[in-house]
Design a protein around this motif. Structure first.
Motif, short mmCIF file in Angstrom:
data_model
loop_
_atom_site.label_atom_id
_atom_site.label_comp_id
_atom_site.label_asym_id
_atom_site.label_seq_id
_atom_site.Cartn_x
_atom_site.Cartn_y
_atom_site.Cartn_z
N VAL A 1 12.69 2.50 5.93
CA VAL A 1 11.69 2.59 7.03
C VAL A 1 10.66 2.62 7.62
O VAL A 1 9.42 2.33 7.67
N MET A 2 10.68 3.70 7.34
CA MET A 2 9.72 4.82 8.06
C MET A 2 9.19 5.60 7.11
O MET A 2 8.80 6.82 8.16
N ALA A 3 9.30 5.94 6.05
CA ALA A 3 8.39 6.76 4.93
C ALA A 3 7.42 6.05 5.19
O ALA A 3 6.80 6.99 5.03
N GLU A 4 6.21 4.97 5.29
CA GLU A 4 4.99 5.11 4.94
C GLU A 4 4.62 6.01 7.04
O GLU A 4 3.42 6.36 7.12
N ALA B 1 4.23 0.77 -1.38
CA ALA B 1 3.73 1.52 -1.63
C ALA B 1 3.25 3.49 -2.16
O ALA B 1 3.23 4.20 -2.27
N ASP B 2 4.72 3.40 -0.74
CA ASP B 2 4.98 4.65 -0.02
C ASP B 2 6.41 5.34 -0.58
O ASP B 2 6.72 6.24 -0.86
N ILE B 3 7.51 4.39 -1.53
CA ILE B 3 8.68 4.76 -2.18
C ILE B 3 8.14 4.51 -3.34
O ILE B 3 8.20 3.47 -4.14
N ARG B 4 9.59 5.21 -4.71
CA ARG B 4 9.67 4.77 -5.95
C ARG B 4 10.96 5.27 -5.57
O ARG B 4 12.03 6.07 -4.97
N TYR B 5 11.85 4.09 -6.20
CA TYR B 5 12.81 3.58 -6.23
C TYR B 5 13.26 4.90 -8.06
O TYR B 5 12.77 4.37 -8.52
N ALA B 6 14.52 5.48 -7.65
CA ALA B 6 15.61 5.98 -8.99
C ALA B 6 16.57 5.57 -8.17
O ALA B 6 17.32 5.39 -7.67
N ALA B 7 17.49 4.77 -9.78
CA ALA B 7 18.56 4.40 -9.73
C ALA B 7 19.54 5.19 -10.92
O ALA B 7 19.15 5.86 -11.49
#
Length: 359
Positions: free
Chosen positions: A113-116, A144-150
């Motif tokens: 939640v604080m990534a931006e 837009a500020d986070i990419r997720y990897a599973a």
């Protein structure tokens, strides 16, 4: 060119061997593997982490609360409060640094939640199915500020209605998990907790008369005392919470590894470690395990009642033990390599950093 990376680890356990679980092991190997390639990384991790990592500590010193705050009837447990403020402190510190990428390898909601607020993009690895804390954070965070990897396609599918995730499977160090010549005993490794269900491995061993060696931490005294300890003896032994090389020796001198989760295992790192040692795997087909255990190197038990899974495991055991050890090792080299995992993360870092620079 990636020059400055920060990795946020989980705060619950130190990142040091013997590891508390797969997440801690993956974090250690990710950081060390990248540093061996000359990639500069700053790790934020729990107190007591391996000094070799030179980690900055995730903790609040001191956690100052007034008498009025402590008297609040809505005050959560202090452990929860300390964790919240520790991650808050880390994110504020990262916001002051000039970074290319931040890799969130924790299970806490605050980094998302604080990534931006950061100057750098963030990669968040999804190590679990959606949780009541992480899912709302992912829904409201600026995508837009986070990419997720599973860590598996199964985990990515569980998150598919919430976020889109690139699948980057976990990897194991093929030098550490060296090929072994096998033996007569079965082996079970991991955290000795109800959801990992080593009691099912014990039942399979007892049903077939095969010796079983168990290794791993015991964080749940009640489960250990009720379901595991009464079965210890000549047939079932507890080998302790072993370091990596000790654990590799144990696995490499075993005929087959049993992996018996009764929850959807996001990846199944213990299965990959066993395969790297050349040890075939008999696993319950939950979560990501079918992606790790191929038919050339293991057998899968269909989920069902405990009685049905024990019977199926006993039936499939001899077939599993007869699989060629060389095929198990080859499968690990081709599908479970730490180097492949690092390559994929570095490519993702570079993509995000390039995109941010050109924005």
């Amino acid at each position: 060119m990636i020059r400055r990376i920060a990795v946020i680890a989980g705060s619950r356990y130190p990142i040091r061997a013997p590891f508390a679980g797969g997440m801690e092991s993956i974090t250690w190997h990710l950081v060390e593997g990248m540093r061996r390639r000359g990639v500069p990384i700053t790790l934020f991790a729990a107190p007591g982490s391996d000094p070799q990592l030179q980690a900055e500590t995730i903790e609040v010193e001191p956690l100052v609360l007034s008498d009025a705050a402590r008297a609040d009837v809505a005050m959560p447990p202090e452990k929860t409060l300390r964790e919240h403020h520790a991650y808050l402190q880390v994110m504020l510190e990262l916001g002051r640094r000039d970074l290319d990428v931040v890799h969130n390898n924790s299970l806490h909601y605050l980094p998302i939640v604080m990534a931006e607020l950061l100057s750098a993009p963030m990669v968040t690895t999804l190590h679990t199915p959606p949780t009541p804390w992480l899912e709302p954070a992912a829904r409201i965070a600026n995508a837009a500020d986070i990419r997720y990897a599973a860590v598996s396609a199964a985990t990515a599918e569980q998150w598919s209605g919430i976020v889109e995730a690139t699948v980057i499977p976990n990897g194991v160090d093929l030098d550490q998990w060296a090929y072994g010549d096998g033996g007569d005993s079965l082996v079970w490794t991991g955290r000795i907790v109800p959801e990992k269900a080593p009691h099912l491995a014990i039942a399979i061993a007892e049903a077939t008369g095969r010796r079983l060696r168990i290794a791993g931490p015991r964080p749940d005294p009640g489960y250990w005392g009720t379901f595991i300890k009464p079965h210890l003896g000549d047939l079932v032994t507890y080998e302790g919470h072993l370091t990596g090389h000790q654990l590799a020796e144990l696995i490499g001198t075993s005929a087959a590894a049993l992996v018996t989760p009764v929850w959807d295992e996001p990846y199944g790192l213990v299965a990959a470690e066993a395969l790297a040692c050349g040890t075939p795997v008999l696993a319950i087909a939950r979560g990501g395990l079918p992606e790790v255990v191929g038919h050339d190197c293991g057998r899968l038990i269909e989920p069902g009642t405990e009685e049905a899974m024990i019977a199926a495991g006993a039936s499939l055991l001899s077939e599993t033990m007869a699989l060629p050890r060389a095929a198990a090792r080859r499968h690990a080299v081709e599908h479970c390599s730490l180097n492949v995992m690092i390559d994929r993360y570095l490519a993702l870092y570079e993509e995000l950093s390039t995109r941010r620079r050109s924005a």
